[in-house]
Design a protein around this motif. Structure first.
Motif, PDB file in Angstrom:
ATOM      1  N   ILE A  19       0.925  -1.227   0.021  1.00 33.84           N
ATOM      2  CA  ILE A  19      -0.072   0.196   0.185  1.00 33.84           C
ATOM      3  C   ILE A  19       0.842   1.175   0.121  1.00 33.84           C
ATOM      4  O   ILE A  19       1.757   1.449   0.864  1.00 33.84           O
ATOM      5  N   ASP A  20       0.690   2.201  -0.879  1.00 34.33           N
ATOM      6  CA  ASP A  20       1.519   3.440  -0.974  1.00 34.33           C
ATOM      7  C   ASP A  20       0.588   4.360  -0.766  1.00 34.33           C
ATOM      8  O   ASP A  20      -0.383   4.913  -1.435  1.00 34.33           O
ATOM      9  N   GLU A  32     -14.329  -4.548   2.093  1.00 39.20           N
ATOM     10  CA  GLU A  32     -13.612  -4.393   3.820  1.00 39.20           C
ATOM     11  C   GLU A  32     -12.585  -3.094   3.679  1.00 39.20           C
ATOM     12  O   GLU A  32     -11.905  -2.854   2.467  1.00 39.20           O
ATOM     13  N   THR A  33     -12.220  -2.626   4.879  1.00 41.65           N
ATOM     14  CA  THR A  33     -11.492  -1.413   4.990  1.00 41.65           C
ATOM     15  C   THR A  33     -10.135  -1.879   4.647  1.00 41.65           C
ATOM     16  O   THR A  33      -9.528  -2.865   5.416  1.00 41.65           O
ATOM     17  N   VAL A  34      -9.507  -1.038   3.856  1.00 44.85           N
ATOM     18  CA  VAL A  34      -7.991  -1.688   3.477  1.00 44.85           C
ATOM     19  C   VAL A  34      -7.204  -0.319   4.163  1.00 44.85           C
ATOM     20  O   VAL A  34      -5.864  -0.553   4.535  1.00 44.85           O
ATOM     21  N   ALA A  35      -7.744   0.979   4.214  1.00 43.31           N
ATOM     22  CA  ALA A  35      -6.986   2.124   4.723  1.00 43.31           C
ATOM     23  C   ALA A  35      -7.944   3.177   5.074  1.00 43.31           C
ATOM     24  O   ALA A  35      -8.982   3.118   4.689  1.00 43.31           O
ATOM     25  N   ALA A  36      -7.520   3.986   6.061  1.00 43.19           N
ATOM     26  CA  ALA A  36      -8.538   5.318   6.490  1.00 43.19           C
ATOM     27  C   ALA A  36      -7.743   6.474   6.299  1.00 43.19           C
ATOM     28  O   ALA A  36      -6.572   6.443   6.777  1.00 43.19           O
ATOM     29  N   ASP A  59      -1.297  -2.689  -4.061  1.00 43.17           N
ATOM     30  CA  ASP A  59      -1.373  -3.753  -4.949  1.00 43.17           C
ATOM     31  C   ASP A  59      -1.887  -5.215  -4.309  1.00 43.17           C
ATOM     32  O   ASP A  59      -1.523  -5.156  -2.984  1.00 43.17           O
ATOM     33  N   TYR A  60      -2.584  -5.763  -5.108  1.00 43.70           N
ATOM     34  CA  TYR A  60      -3.305  -6.880  -4.514  1.00 43.70           C
ATOM     35  C   TYR A  60      -2.781  -8.061  -5.254  1.00 43.70           C
ATOM     36  O   TYR A  60      -2.647  -8.198  -6.347  1.00 43.70           O
ATOM     37  N   GLU A  61      -2.953  -9.288  -4.469  1.00 43.28           N
ATOM     38  CA  GLU A  61      -2.474 -10.613  -5.181  1.00 43.28           C
ATOM     39  C   GLU A  61      -4.038 -11.217  -4.992  1.00 43.28           C
ATOM     40  O   GLU A  61      -4.330 -11.986  -3.966  1.00 43.28           O
ATOM     41  N   GLU A  62      -4.706 -11.545  -6.286  1.00 44.77           N
ATOM     42  CA  GLU A  62      -6.122 -12.137  -6.024  1.00 44.77           C
ATOM     43  C   GLU A  62      -5.928 -13.619  -5.502  1.00 44.77           C
ATOM     44  O   GLU A  62      -5.037 -14.392  -5.709  1.00 44.77           O
TER      45      GLU A  62
END
Length: 816
Positions: free
Chosen positions: A70-71, A119-123, A142-145
């Motif tokens: 996460i950037d 779903e919350t990833v960042a705030a 960046d996600y890895e499905e």
């Protein structure tokens, strides 16, 4: 062991039902309404603190994926942004959310992996919500499905990366159990008939006008949080939020505000206040976060059950003797309430029928969806639907009238109190009287002629009858009793109240649970007025925060009227005892010579008396006029904690589950519908709902409960369903696509009737009534639609049955 080994504890109530009351049972207007109508009630979005910032959250677009990177740098650089937090940041300061365990852990921001869309990833915390929302678009993830588990079948079969919680030892099976309560095999072997059905109940939610929200601040000098929240159980489970924040409960003060509706969804809405408090600590200033509608639909943790049943009933001599129930429940991505949904189901799994044994096989499965929470009925509304569909199926296959089949199988009133096979107790009832009253109000005996005449005109009318239960006043054992070795066998579920008579003689009541859209001030006002002889509109109400509150589970599980009445009875008894003692001194007589009637303390000879106001003046101002004893301490303030009126522990071998939801309401719902077979639309022409809630406290507010719950039940039956596709994508996350009924879809009038069989275990004989409408409407409406389409051979084994689905069922039944 068996249910024969259950010893019913003696009743602990102090005040039984009376033939007449001054205030209880009267249709009093709500005391809560003036601030609501004048716009002065404080809701969560009305809370504004100095230097307050605002939060918005970034939600996952994927149903199942690892978070690789996460950037947040671009978002942090945006002018007006205060801070940005990710799951990795939260894991440094927080523990998992309350209710997590057994390897199924949830944080207020996802750590390492997302498990459902939304779903919350960042705030982001910023000077305004607008800036915070803009900053979200600058965060790169960046996600890895990972394999998406979109159905329970996929969840059961999954291996490897398809396991949502690798640390959970049972894969995607959140919980599994198989129980026989009574002689199931023997009863089925002896049956004349066995009726089997496969049934489906769709995923819905309460959809209150106001979503969940919180305003939080953190004082680093005192290491203390203050959180305004529209959650309910803050004085019962507030310590769970504190544990997630890694502070002792004394370092968290939760301050209640009005809630703009809940229907269970805010029973313990812990994730939002935990997240907001976490952000306030990181930001160094107060923070407000309120879900928008999409937030609430995608990630509220408050979806209702989604169940598939394979169930059957054994019949011998025209009587139902046993039921077998195999249910697979789609829990979503987490399991915050354990087995509570099925505790609810098992409290009334046999319905109002005299059935001797039950098999219950449960498989609760984790999938990539928002997790289950509480919605008006909390799983028992689903069991009502299941047993009523079985009853209708049995009557049809036996060629009997559905009403007559019910009459023969209802528990007779002489058998109360009645213990059902799971061990739960039904305290009182007259089910035949409820059924008779409902049929009379709808004009049941004349309906078939009306139906036949309509059919000749090409109109399809139908009538449905549902005789169902409304368990009330839950015991906390339901959350763990299906487990063989529970980690935390909680058994307390109290309600508390504080009552003060001030120096002027006015009554001040301190409630320890919030205004939740129900009517706590009205109910308490009527009960206090009944006991103290004061004007209910003259009572002042306050709501205690967790710094000052006593343990109170609040309004949930149709419990509040029963429990707060018990607390008020206990508190007023203490208060009257003290005032009587003071009145005796003031009148120069013995305490035994003083009676209390209609707000006046009077000697038995009747020649001397003191008012509450006179005693209050003396109690606060003239200490030396009374004996030097603690019994005459200055002031008139009492508190009382009221525990569950009737509950027992489950058997060690789980041959029964004990008494855990025993204050049993009952109802009969009878709608008349017309179905347009060309469009699949259903119009409700008439609707009757007769309830037995024990002693009625306020028929006006009770009528609101019944009508509002019925509207939601109609929505569950005909319109509402959360839909996910094969990729776990939520396909109807707005009111444009998730269809809730409007006034246009409601019956023109819901006729309400009451039959009162007071509980022998509660003060005044009161029972709960907050969920009954929704618990009766779905099976009644489906039965009416099925009855209308009987000439076409239609059978309905699922809800919702929206127009397109109903047209499909009609086509398959008629071949065209």
């Amino acid at each position: 062991m068996s249910i024969k080994d259950i010893v019913i504890p003696p009743s602990r109530r102090k005040i039984g039902p009376a033939k007449s009351y001054n205030h209880i049972g009267k249709p009093m207007k709500r005391l809560e309404d003036p601030p609501l109508l004048t716009g002065t009630g404080q809701f969560i979005d009305d809370v504004v603190l100095p230097h307050m910032a605002h939060a918005a959250v970034l939600r996952s677009p994927l149903a199942h994926a690892r978070i690789v990177k996460i950037d947040t740098s671009a978002a942090e650089a945006l002018e007006g942004v205060v801070c940005v937090l990710t799951g990795e940041d939260v894991a440094k300061t927080n523990d998992p959310q309350f209710g997590s365990g057994n390897g199924i852990e949830q944080y207020c921001i996802a750590v390492g992996r997302v498990r459902h869309v939304g779903e919350t990833v960042a705030a982001v915390v910023a000077e305004s919500r607008y800036i915070a929302e803009d900053a979200l678009e600058l965060i790169e993830v960046d996600y890895e499905e990972l394999p998406v588990i979109a159905t329970v079948e996929q969840g059961i079969a999954a291996t490897g990366d398809g396991i949502l919680h690798p640390n959970h030892e049972n894969g995607n099976i959140a919980f599994e159990c198989n129980y026989d309560f009574g002689t199931v095999e023997e009863d089925f072997a002896a049956a004349d008939h066995v009726i089997q059905r496969e049934l489906r109940w769709g995923r819905t939610s309460g959809m209150p006008i106001e979503t969940s929200g919180a305003v939080a601040s953190y004082n680093p000098g005192r290491s203390k949080f203050e959180v305004y929240s529209n959650s309910s159980m803050y004085n019962y489970f507030g310590h769970g939020i504190a544990a997630s924040l890694r502070v002792p409960p004394s370092k968290l003060n939760v301050i209640p505000v009005y809630a703009g509706g809940s229907f269970g969804s805010k029973m313990f809405a812990h994730k939002v206040p935990t997240l907001t408090a976490t952000l306030a600590r990181a930001a160094g200033r107060p923070v407000k976060f309120i879900e928008d509608r999409i937030d609430h639909m995608l990630s509220s943790d408050q979806h209702g059950p989604e169940r598939v049943f394979d169930c059957s009933v054994a019949i011998k001599g025209g009587k139902m003797t046993s039921v077998k129930i195999k249910t697979v429940d789609d829990y979503g991505a987490y399991a915050q309430f354990g087995v509570g949904h099925h505790g609810n189901a098992l409290s009334q799994v046999t319905g109002p029928y005299d059935i001797g044994s039950v098999r219950y096989d449960l498989k609760a499965v984790l999938t990539n969806k928002c997790q289950q929470g509480a919605y008006r009925g909390f799983g028992a509304e689903v069991s009502n639907f299941m047993i009523e569909r079985l009853v209708d199926a049995a009557a049809d296959e036996l060629g009997e009238d559905r009403v007559e089949f019910r009459r023969r199988n209802l528990i007779p009133k002489e058998k109360f109190p009645h213990i059902i096979p799971t061990g739960n107790l039904y305290d009182s009832g007259d089910y035949q009287a409820v059924l008779a009253k409902a049929l009379d109000k709808i004009g049941y005996d004349d309906f078939r002629a009306e139906q036949e005449a309509a059919l000749k005109e090409g109109r399809y009318l139908g009538i449905g009858v549902a005789t169902v239960q409304e368990r009330s006043v839950f015991s906390a054992t339901e959350y763990w009793m299906l487990e063989r070795d529970p980690a935390f066998p909680l058994s307390s579920v109290p309600e508390s109240v504080g009552i003060t008579v001030d120096v002027s003689g006015k009554v001040v009541v301190d409630l320890h649970a919030p205004f939740w859209g129900n009517s706590p001030e009205t109910v308490v006002g009527q009960v206090v007025a009944e006991l103290l002889g004061v004007d209910p509109t003259d009572i002042i109400f306050t709501y205690a925060d967790t710094d000052h509150g006593l343990p109170s589970a609040g309004p949930a599980g149709s419990r509040y009227t029963v429990m707060i009445s018990g607390a008020v009875v206990g508190a007023t008894e203490k208060l009257v005892t003290k005032m009587k003692r003071m009145a005796a001194v003031m009148m120069g007589t013995d305490e035994e010579d003083v009676d209390f009637r209609d707000g006046i303390f009077i000697t038995r000879s009747g020649n001397r008396s003191k008012t509450i106001e006179e005693i209050a003046t003396a109690a606060y101002n003239f200490r030396l006029d009374f004996p030097d004893s603690d019994d005459f301490s200055s002031g008139l303030t009492v508190q009382h904690v009221y525990d569950h009126p009737l509950t027992t522990m489950p058997a060690d071998d789980r041959s029964h589950l004990g008494i855990f939801y025993p204050i049993m309401g009952h109802m009969c719902h009878v709608p008349v519908v017309e179905v347009d077979i060309e469009t699949g639309s259903v119009k409700i022409l008439r609707y009757v709902a007769v309830h037995d809630c024990g002693t009625v406290v306020n028929p006006l507010t009770l009528g609101g409960h019944v009508r509002g719950g019925t509207a939601q039940g109609i929505g569950s039956a005909l319109y509402e369903k959360f839909c996910y596709d094969e990729n776990g994508q939520f396909t109807n996350a707005s009111f444009a696509d998730y269809t809730i009924p409007s006034a246009y879809e409601m019956p023109p009038d819901i006729q309400i009737g009451h039959v009162e069989t007071p509980s022998p275990y509660t003060e005044f004989g009161v029972k709960g009534a907050g969920e009954g409408g929704r618990m009766g409407a779905p099976p009644a409406v489906v039965a009416a639609v099925e009855d209308a389409l009987k000439p076409l051979g239609v059978r309905i084994d699922e809800i919702p049955i929206g127009p397109s689905r109903l047209r499909e069922i009609i086509r398959h039944s008629t071949g065209g």
